[in-house]
Design an enzyme around this catalytic site. Structure first.
Site, short mmCIF file in Angstrom:
data_model
loop_
_atom_site.label_atom_id
_atom_site.label_comp_id
_atom_site.label_asym_id
_atom_site.label_seq_id
_atom_site.Cartn_x
_atom_site.Cartn_y
_atom_site.Cartn_z
CG ASN A 8 33.67 42.79 30.41
OD1 ASN A 8 33.44 41.82 29.67
ND2 ASN A 8 34.11 42.65 31.65
CE LYS A 15 30.54 43.19 35.35
NZ LYS A 15 31.59 42.38 35.94
NE ARG A 93 37.73 40.51 30.48
CZ ARG A 93 37.46 40.07 31.69
NH1 ARG A 93 36.63 40.74 32.47
NH2 ARG A 93 38.03 38.98 32.12
CG HIS A 181 41.15 36.28 35.19
ND1 HIS A 181 41.07 35.18 36.01
CD2 HIS A 181 39.90 36.72 35.00
CE1 HIS A 181 39.80 34.96 36.32
NE2 HIS A 181 39.06 35.89 35.71
N GLY A 212 35.15 34.77 38.54
CA GLY A 212 36.16 33.90 37.93
C GLY A 212 37.41 34.02 38.78
NE ARG A 241 33.77 30.51 35.25
CZ ARG A 241 34.53 31.53 34.86
NH1 ARG A 241 35.69 31.32 34.30
NH2 ARG A 241 34.13 32.77 35.04
CG MET A 284 33.72 35.19 49.33
SD MET A 284 33.84 33.42 49.04
CE MET A 284 35.45 33.11 49.63
NE ARG A 285 29.28 40.92 48.17
CZ ARG A 285 29.12 41.78 47.20
NH1 ARG A 285 29.26 43.06 47.42
NH2 ARG A 285 28.81 41.38 45.98
CD GLU A 380 39.62 42.82 34.63
OE1 GLU A 380 38.68 43.20 35.38
OE2 GLU A 380 39.70 41.67 34.21
P1 ADP Z 1 33.80 39.40 38.32
O1 ADP Z 1 34.64 38.19 38.05
O2 ADP Z 1 32.34 39.22 37.99
O3 ADP Z 1 34.39 40.70 37.84
P2 ADP Z 1 34.35 40.47 40.97
O4 ADP Z 1 35.81 40.69 40.80
O5 ADP Z 1 33.47 41.66 41.06
O6 ADP Z 1 33.78 39.44 39.91
O7 ADP Z 1 34.17 39.59 42.31
C1 ADP Z 1 32.91 39.14 42.72
C2 ADP Z 1 33.12 38.37 44.03
O8 ADP Z 1 33.70 39.25 45.02
C3 ADP Z 1 31.81 37.84 44.62
O9 ADP Z 1 31.99 36.53 45.11
C4 ADP Z 1 31.58 38.79 45.79
O10 ADP Z 1 30.87 38.19 46.84
C5 ADP Z 1 33.01 39.06 46.22
N1 ADP Z 1 33.05 40.23 47.11
C6 ADP Z 1 32.76 41.51 46.81
N2 ADP Z 1 32.83 42.27 47.93
C7 ADP Z 1 33.17 41.44 48.94
C8 ADP Z 1 33.39 41.61 50.35
N3 ADP Z 1 33.29 42.80 50.93
N4 ADP Z 1 33.73 40.51 51.07
C9 ADP Z 1 33.83 39.29 50.49
N5 ADP Z 1 33.63 39.07 49.19
C10 ADP Z 1 33.31 40.12 48.42
#
Ligand code: ADP
Length: 393
Positions: A8, A15, A93, A181, A212, A241, A284-285, A380
């Protein structure tokens, strides 16, 4: 051992996953890794499920590492640990399949050039996805390479969900909703059908909430509506975004603020969303941690949640009701507070939350009445590996 390499490739990262294929053609995880910082000072990391020690190293190329350098390093690692002859194929991907590529395909010179013509539809993703394909053909010309498309799963969308209300001539030129997606939604559709075949025949909303974010409405496991559109900019608010935006904002920024098309595009793709609103982070964290003392982080979280609830209402209307809601991807799988807020905002549709199940991150997080809510981790890479193994000679 039959190994498949899953790739990817983005602008600054690749990745990867290594999967073994068993005699039934089913994929199993062997390793997951990434190379981040392509074009700068790249770092390679890989973790294995077979007891090999994890790898974490800075790439030493003598110059800025390219996609080809990154793939070279991945192949060197595969060779050292398993022997390159065990690699039987690679699955990519690829974000955009356009109107015609609606199934995984074996990549060759001719179809790669067709896919390259779709670059204007996904300028920030398609060229990097294809750079990995080109590099791998240079490094291993005889290795079969398979392309899986994020748009493909949405080929079943009916024309009323697909078309914009634009002049017909533009629609005929391909200015329409494609949806994204799709690899994740395809995986979830199959995983849900395996778990709950009866409900999977009904009206299902999947919330893919990661960096995303989008929603897909399915009937009988097939996509009929998606919140992303012509590009991956539409729909929900995301990490960086904005999601749905009045297009007049763009004309205003160009005319009055004298922003170029490129500057607006960059702002909408990478400086908006959770990052833009909070002024702090797209993660988000981080926002959860800072929110108690940071009103901008609080607002970003509240807007993200509001947009998810509001768009679920729209997708539920398009499906004429809803039997199941499935959360997936980084935020959907891990953020129990977000799930609780969303489900509480959907009481009017009949959803209720099982707090303990939600906090434990069970698969079923509501009472098993209709409608019911679920958490299903997406995979995926497994879907791409399966498609790849099916198309190998
Ligand atoms: P991508 O679209 O890059 O594949 P991911 O599916 O890995 O993204 O999601 C990334 C998001 O998930 C980030 O905003 C991250 O903070 C959030 N995230 C990952 N672990 C946690 C958690 N334990 N609590 C809240 N949000 C989380």
């Amino acid at each position: 051992m039959r190994l498949i390499l899953i790739l990817n490739a983005g602008s600054s990262s690749v990745k990867c996953a290594l999967m073994t294929i068993d005699d039934q053609g089913e994929p199993h995880d062997l390793a997951r890794g990434s190379i981040d910082g392509i074009g700068q000072s790249a770092e390679f990391s890989m973790r294995f499920t077979d007891g090999q020690p994890a790898i974490k190293e800075v790439m030493a190329t003598g110059s800025t590492p390219s996609h080809k350098d990154a793939l070279g390093l991945i192949l060197k690692t595969v060779d050292r640990l398993y022997g390159l002859s065990s690699l039987v194929g690679a699955g990519h991907r690829i974000v955009h399949g356009g109107p015609h590529f609606v199934k995984p395909i074996r990549l060759d010179r001719a179809n790669i050039e067709e896919l390259r013509k779709l670059t204007p539809l996904a300028p920030l993703h398609q060229p990097h996805n294809l750079a990995a394909v080109d590099s791998l053909f240079e490094l291993l010309p005889n290795l079969p390479q398979i392309g899986c498309f994020d748009t493909a799963f949405h080929a079943t969308m009916p024309v009323i969900a697909r078309n914009f209300a634009l002049p017909k001539a533009l629609t005929e030129k391909g200015i329409r909703r494609y949806g994204f997606h799709g690899i994740s939604y395809n995986y979830i559709s199959k995983a849900f059908a395996a778990r709950d075949p009866e409900r999977a025949k009904g009206r299902v909303i999947v919330a893919h909430l990661g960096n995303g974010a989008s929603l897909c409405g399915m009937i009988n496991g097939q996509s009929v509506v998606n919140t992303m559109g012509f590009s991956a900019l539409d729909g929900l608010m995301m990490g960086t975004r904005a999601g749905t935006l009045d297009p007049a904002v763009i004309f205003y920024l160009m005319r009055e603020e004298k922003m170029s098309a490129e500057a607006v595009e960059k702002m909408l793709y990478s400086q908006s969303g959770l990052l833009g609103v909070s002024g702090l982070s797209n993660d988000m964290r981080t926002l959860r941690k800072e929110a108690p003392n940071n009103p901008d982080a609080q607002l970003a979280l509240a807007m993200f949640t509001y947009r998810v609830i509001r768009e679920i209402g729209s997708v539920a209307a398009a499906l004429n009701g809803v039997d199941a809601l499935i959360f997936t991807a980084g935020i959907g799988e891990n953020d129990s507070a977000l799930r609780a807020d969303v489900i509480n905002g959907l009481n009017y549709l009949g959803f209720t939350l099982d707090h303990d199940a939600n906090n434990r991150r069970d698969i079923l997080i509501s009472p098993s009445t209709n409608p019911a809510a679920f958490v299903i981790p997406t995979n995926e890479e497994a879907l791409i590996a399966k498609a790849t193994s099916t198309l190998l000679p």
